[in-house]
Scaffold this motif. Sequence first.
Motif, mmCIF file in Angstrom:
data_model
loop_
_atom_site.group_PDB
_atom_site.id
_atom_site.type_symbol
_atom_site.label_atom_id
_atom_site.label_comp_id
_atom_site.label_asym_id
_atom_site.label_seq_id
_atom_site.Cartn_x
_atom_site.Cartn_y
_atom_site.Cartn_z
ATOM 1 N N GLY A 6 7.069 -67.987 -12.450
ATOM 2 C CA GLY A 6 6.577 -68.348 -11.123
ATOM 3 C C GLY A 6 5.072 -68.470 -11.113
ATOM 4 N N PHE A 7 4.485 -68.422 -9.929
ATOM 5 C CA PHE A 7 3.036 -68.480 -9.784
ATOM 6 C C PHE A 7 2.474 -67.095 -10.097
ATOM 7 C CE2 PHE A 7 2.422 -72.659 -7.984
ATOM 8 C CZ PHE A 7 3.720 -72.981 -7.572
ATOM 9 N N VAL A 8 1.538 -67.055 -11.021
ATOM 10 C CA VAL A 8 1.128 -65.785 -11.629
ATOM 11 C C VAL A 8 -0.027 -65.160 -10.854
ATOM 12 C CG1 VAL A 8 0.391 -64.649 -13.751
ATOM 13 C CG2 VAL A 8 1.809 -66.715 -13.865
ATOM 14 N N GLN A 9 0.185 -63.926 -10.377
ATOM 15 C CA GLN A 9 -0.914 -63.157 -9.791
ATOM 16 C C GLN A 9 -1.775 -62.616 -10.917
ATOM 17 O OE1 GLN A 9 0.023 -60.035 -6.860
ATOM 18 N NE2 GLN A 9 -1.498 -58.748 -7.906
ATOM 19 N N VAL A 10 -3.061 -62.954 -10.889
ATOM 20 C CA VAL A 10 -3.938 -62.595 -12.000
ATOM 21 C C VAL A 10 -4.908 -61.471 -11.664
ATOM 22 C CG1 VAL A 10 -3.780 -64.891 -13.015
ATOM 23 C CG2 VAL A 10 -5.622 -64.399 -11.383
ATOM 24 N N SER A 11 -5.134 -61.200 -10.378
ATOM 25 C CA SER A 11 -6.095 -60.161 -10.010
ATOM 26 C C SER A 11 -5.873 -59.767 -8.552
ATOM 27 C CB SER A 11 -7.529 -60.662 -10.193
ATOM 28 O OG SER A 11 -8.483 -59.704 -9.733
ATOM 29 N N THR A 12 -6.266 -58.546 -8.233
ATOM 30 C CA THR A 12 -6.294 -58.103 -6.841
ATOM 31 C C THR A 12 -7.732 -57.959 -6.345
ATOM 32 O OG1 THR A 12 -6.184 -55.780 -7.548
ATOM 33 C CG2 THR A 12 -4.096 -56.891 -7.040
ATOM 34 N N ARG A 13 -8.670 -58.433 -7.145
ATOM 35 C CA ARG A 13 -10.095 -58.323 -6.805
ATOM 36 C C ARG A 13 -10.766 -59.697 -6.864
ATOM 37 N NH1 ARG A 13 -12.448 -53.438 -6.868
ATOM 38 N NH2 ARG A 13 -14.399 -54.256 -7.731
ATOM 39 N N GLY A 14 -10.061 -60.679 -6.330
ATOM 40 C CA GLY A 14 -10.569 -62.039 -6.356
ATOM 41 C C GLY A 14 -11.734 -62.298 -5.430
ATOM 42 N N ASN A 15 -12.093 -61.335 -4.577
ATOM 43 C CA ASN A 15 -13.258 -61.502 -3.711
ATOM 44 C C ASN A 15 -14.424 -60.626 -4.148
ATOM 45 O OD1 ASN A 15 -12.143 -59.064 -3.021
ATOM 46 N ND2 ASN A 15 -11.650 -59.610 -0.906
ATOM 47 N N PHE A 16 -14.425 -60.212 -5.426
ATOM 48 C CA PHE A 16 -15.525 -59.407 -5.956
ATOM 49 C C PHE A 16 -16.242 -60.174 -7.071
ATOM 50 C CE2 PHE A 16 -13.078 -56.169 -3.866
ATOM 51 C CZ PHE A 16 -14.026 -55.249 -3.426
ATOM 52 N N PRO A 17 -17.569 -60.171 -7.062
ATOM 53 C CA PRO A 17 -18.324 -60.899 -8.089
ATOM 54 C C PRO A 17 -17.995 -60.464 -9.508
ATOM 55 C CG PRO A 17 -19.771 -60.268 -6.271
ATOM 56 C CD PRO A 17 -18.452 -59.583 -6.036
ATOM 57 N N GLU A 18 -17.639 -59.190 -9.699
ATOM 58 C CA GLU A 18 -17.379 -58.693 -11.053
ATOM 59 C C GLU A 18 -16.221 -59.454 -11.713
ATOM 60 O OE1 GLU A 18 -19.419 -55.722 -8.623
ATOM 61 O OE2 GLU A 18 -17.563 -56.856 -8.351
ATOM 62 N N THR A 19 -15.229 -59.842 -10.916
ATOM 63 C CA THR A 19 -14.103 -60.593 -11.467
ATOM 64 C C THR A 19 -14.573 -61.907 -12.060
ATOM 65 O OG1 THR A 19 -12.577 -59.588 -9.873
ATOM 66 C CG2 THR A 19 -11.872 -61.656 -10.903
ATOM 67 N N PHE A 20 -15.492 -62.560 -11.392
ATOM 68 C CA PHE A 20 -15.954 -63.868 -11.835
ATOM 69 C C PHE A 20 -16.951 -63.762 -12.983
ATOM 70 C CE2 PHE A 20 -14.133 -64.506 -7.736
ATOM 71 C CZ PHE A 20 -13.492 -65.723 -7.853
ATOM 72 N N SER A 21 -17.593 -62.618 -13.124
ATOM 73 C CA SER A 21 -18.448 -62.425 -14.288
ATOM 74 C C SER A 21 -17.623 -62.498 -15.561
ATOM 75 C CB SER A 21 -19.166 -61.074 -14.201
ATOM 76 O OG SER A 21 -20.025 -61.020 -13.080
ATOM 77 N N GLY A 22 -16.415 -61.909 -15.525
ATOM 78 C CA GLY A 22 -15.532 -61.983 -16.669
ATOM 79 C C GLY A 22 -15.052 -63.396 -16.939
#
Length: 369
Positions: free
Chosen positions: A331-347
């Motif tokens: 199905g559609f894959v949940q990849v994070s529960t912190r998608g509204n935090f800058p740290e997620t996008f740093s990775g």
Amino acid sequence: MQYRIGIKALILLLLASLCACSFQKKPSSPSGRTDVVETDDRNKRDDNKTDNSNTDTTKSDESTDGPSRSNQVIQSRRGAVAVLPFRTGSGNEKDLGRGLSARLMARLQQKNQFQIVERLDLESLESELLVGQSGLVDGDSAAKIGRLVGARYLVLGEWSDALNGQGKASYRLVVAETGRLIGSGIALGTEEQVLRRFEESLSRQLAIYQSLENPDSPYSILLQLNKEDHLYRLGETVEISFQIKKHRPQAPGQVYVQLYAIDSDGVMTMIYPNRFSGIKPVNVGQEYSFPAKEDPFEWKLVPPTGTETIQAFVTTEPVDPFNATGKMDDGFVQVSTRGNFPETFSGIVTVLKEEEGWSADTITFEIQQ
């Protein structure tokens, strides 16, 4: 048959011809978000449109209005943020609107993260503010305001009085060059409570967007929703079109695209590629859509309300920052529960930097009752 996935406001309506497909519940999916139900038919769309939309973001600052002094200001203050006076319920409350914007501006300034335009020539902006604060900012109006104040990002706020000294407020964060909405927020409370919440959400949205800028990329991503004002009501259907533009003739003509849906709680789900699209390159200059016309589902909005974000990435080779592509069959894959935090996008950026020509862009929309 119902199947829960991690996009808060998405219902996938399976075609009757595919109802025999076997969907298994994902153990990692949060409960109470989205269901898949059977359907008989859906409207067809042409995915191969090549005409440009009104939200074309390929225009550079240099081409917006010629080599004017205003554009030179934008170039020198490329990441600057302008908080415009809040629109208030009465024309007699200009001081309140200006005061709220000044206080929010001061809060952002204290964080030392962003370049804030501190002095605004409000008299010269008067007519443009009437347009800009009306709720719908087109590219021309936003670009003109941006040139006048020397900012790349505009914060358009609104305040209305409520009971017991409280108020209801909202803001829209737009890119000045295009008028495209990249962030928003709503709050209820005292002036101080509202401003504190806006400071927090604005800081996160700006930090994420600016961290994903790659000025050396030969590509840009055009994202467009099927409603120009980005305002949806429960039960309506959402479609997003995307098109890749290249600015260097020698850049490859095929690229790979990833789309992630991020709900107001930060739950981040990969919606493209998916089990129906497969992993394959897209053609530069060709318009695609999600859902595609051949997909056996629709994106229909269900509770709760709030701000939803679509984050797009383009690379010249397939990338998988969350190791999600191997799970697409479930199905559609949940990849994070912190998608509204800058740290997620740093990775994510750490992975993207392995691809020299990567590009990214964002679009948001509001779900209302």
